[in-house]
Design an enzyme around this catalytic site. Structure first.
Site, PDB file in Angstrom:
ATOM      1  N   HIS B 125       0.837  -1.200   0.000  1.00 15.93           N
ATOM      2  CA  HIS B 125       0.000   0.000   0.000  1.00 15.93           C
ATOM      3  C   HIS B 125       0.875   1.254   0.000  1.00 15.93           C
ATOM      4  CE1 HIS B 125      -3.397   2.628   0.944  1.00 15.93           C
ATOM      5  NE2 HIS B 125      -2.643   3.169   1.886  1.00 15.93           N
ATOM      6  N   TYR B 126       1.865   1.269   0.871  1.00 17.93           N
ATOM      7  CA  TYR B 126       2.778   2.409   0.959  1.00 17.93           C
ATOM      8  C   TYR B 126       3.552   2.606  -0.343  1.00 17.93           C
ATOM      9  CZ  TYR B 126       7.029   4.942   2.282  1.00 17.93           C
ATOM     10  OH  TYR B 126       8.089   5.816   2.312  1.00 17.93           O
ATOM     11  N   LEU B 127       4.081   1.506  -0.880  1.00 21.48           N
ATOM     12  CA  LEU B 127       4.908   1.621  -2.086  1.00 21.48           C
ATOM     13  C   LEU B 127       4.078   2.062  -3.291  1.00 21.48           C
ATOM     14  CD1 LEU B 127       7.230  -1.491  -1.628  1.00 21.48           C
ATOM     15  CD2 LEU B 127       7.810   0.918  -1.263  1.00 21.48           C
ATOM     16  N   LYS B 130       3.621   5.811  -2.944  1.00 28.32           N
ATOM     17  CA  LYS B 130       4.857   6.521  -3.310  1.00 28.32           C
ATOM     18  C   LYS B 130       5.058   6.481  -4.827  1.00 28.32           C
ATOM     19  CE  LYS B 130       7.638   8.085  -0.918  1.00 28.32           C
ATOM     20  NZ  LYS B 130       7.686   9.527  -0.490  1.00 28.32           N
TER      21      LYS B 130
END
Lengths: 212, 212
Positions: B125-127, B130
């Site tokens: 989710h974070y990647l 980003k």
């Protein structure tokens, strides 16, 4: 061997149940809810048993020769469940296995569980929990193997892996290949009291294990 | 150059403010709350400005020559904040920079933002967030650089790094070294329209950047 699979309904667990049906070993698939049993029998589980890792599971271990722990609270639950299942659930099952005389214990851990400093902070909580369970297993006196796969994918297995006490590269590995490695590890006596990182690679599984 | 630092109160941001005070550049530290300004001035920020990445920050860009985006919602907030700050906050600031004529934009991204298949699911989710911001910057027409550090530590900087379009090894890097690389990148014209992974390594920062 009769093998209790904790986390049989997970993605690696389901592959393992299926692969074990075609092996000399007997899979006893542990499920949290009775209604999960039928699908695992369909996949090839010789036996199923209901057990909740947040409770005592001694009954599930009866007559087993080995345990494969491939359970996990998964990416969609909070940090408390990681402690309750991945850490404390594993520790409780390790202690129960020892008390029940089940000597062989294969733990599905995670690459970098033993070196979280090389992992992003978002993973530290998870890796610390896994590491505590791993260390408990190491100290248990059981015939342990710690299998530490890298990032998991749902791609079909290739049967080609690289495994070593430590891998210092990036990569990934299909869950189906992790299951195949677990099955092969059951028969690899030289894997006892060993731990290894695991990624897709250029080597056959049996060959890789024989070099441990 | 006058450089707006978005995320100045973060750990990399604080190092960057301090290092920039000893450079020919002028740091304008953006803070979310006015009471954060004094500590950053103490660290060496030539200017401070109040701005919230979840809102329009055009006022903060006035007379700036460059932006360093090193803000993030951090490991202790939920998935929504990752979208609101890391992704949409970055995209909004990129658009505002273009509208304001600020041509240079350095983005602190993350190793494997461009290949989440090689990262654990807990990071996907974070990647992805980003990566969306990174792709928006690439397509913006700005003079961008994407800096993708590996796992961050609070160890003191060593000044020794390895940076390349792609690093295929594990490792980590002190936040202080990331800040030093950001500062050096501001002066490295050959880093424009480039992106690179960044870990601790055996090379000096200026030397590494010159080889991009």
């Amino acid at each position: 061997m009769r093998v209790l699979i904790a986390g049989a309904n997970g993605k690696i667990g389901q592959h393992l149940v299926r692969l074990m049906a075609a092996s000399p070993h007997t899979a006893r698939a542990m499920v949290r809810k009775p209604e999960q049993a039928a699908a695992l029998e369909q996949l090839g589980a010789a036996e199923t048993v209901v057990g909740d890792l947040e409770q005592d599971c001694t009954h599930a271990l009866k007559d087993c020769d080995a345990v494969v722990f491939t359970a996990g609270s998964g990416p969609h639950t909070g940090p408390e469940k990681t402690i309750d299942v991945d850490q404390d659930g594993a520790i409780r099952l390790i202690d129960s296995a020892r008390a029940a005389g089940v000597e062989r214990f294969l733990m599905v851990s995670s690459m970098r569980a033993d070196r979280p400093e090389n992992a992003p902070e978002k993973l530290h909580h998870y890796l610390r929990a896994k590491h505590k369970a791993d260390e408990h297993l190491r100290a248990s006196g059981l015939d342990f193997t710690l299998v530490r796969p890298g990032p998991l994918t749902n791609d079909p297995g290739t049967g080609k892996v690289e495994l070593a006490a430590r891998l210092d590269r990036t990569g990934s590995i299909p869950r189906e290949d992790v299951a195949a490695v677990l099955l092969a590890t059951l028969d690899a006596d030289n894997s006892i009291h060993q731990s290894f990182d695991l990624l897709s690679g250029d080597y056959g599984i049996a060959e890789s294990l024989s070099r441990l």
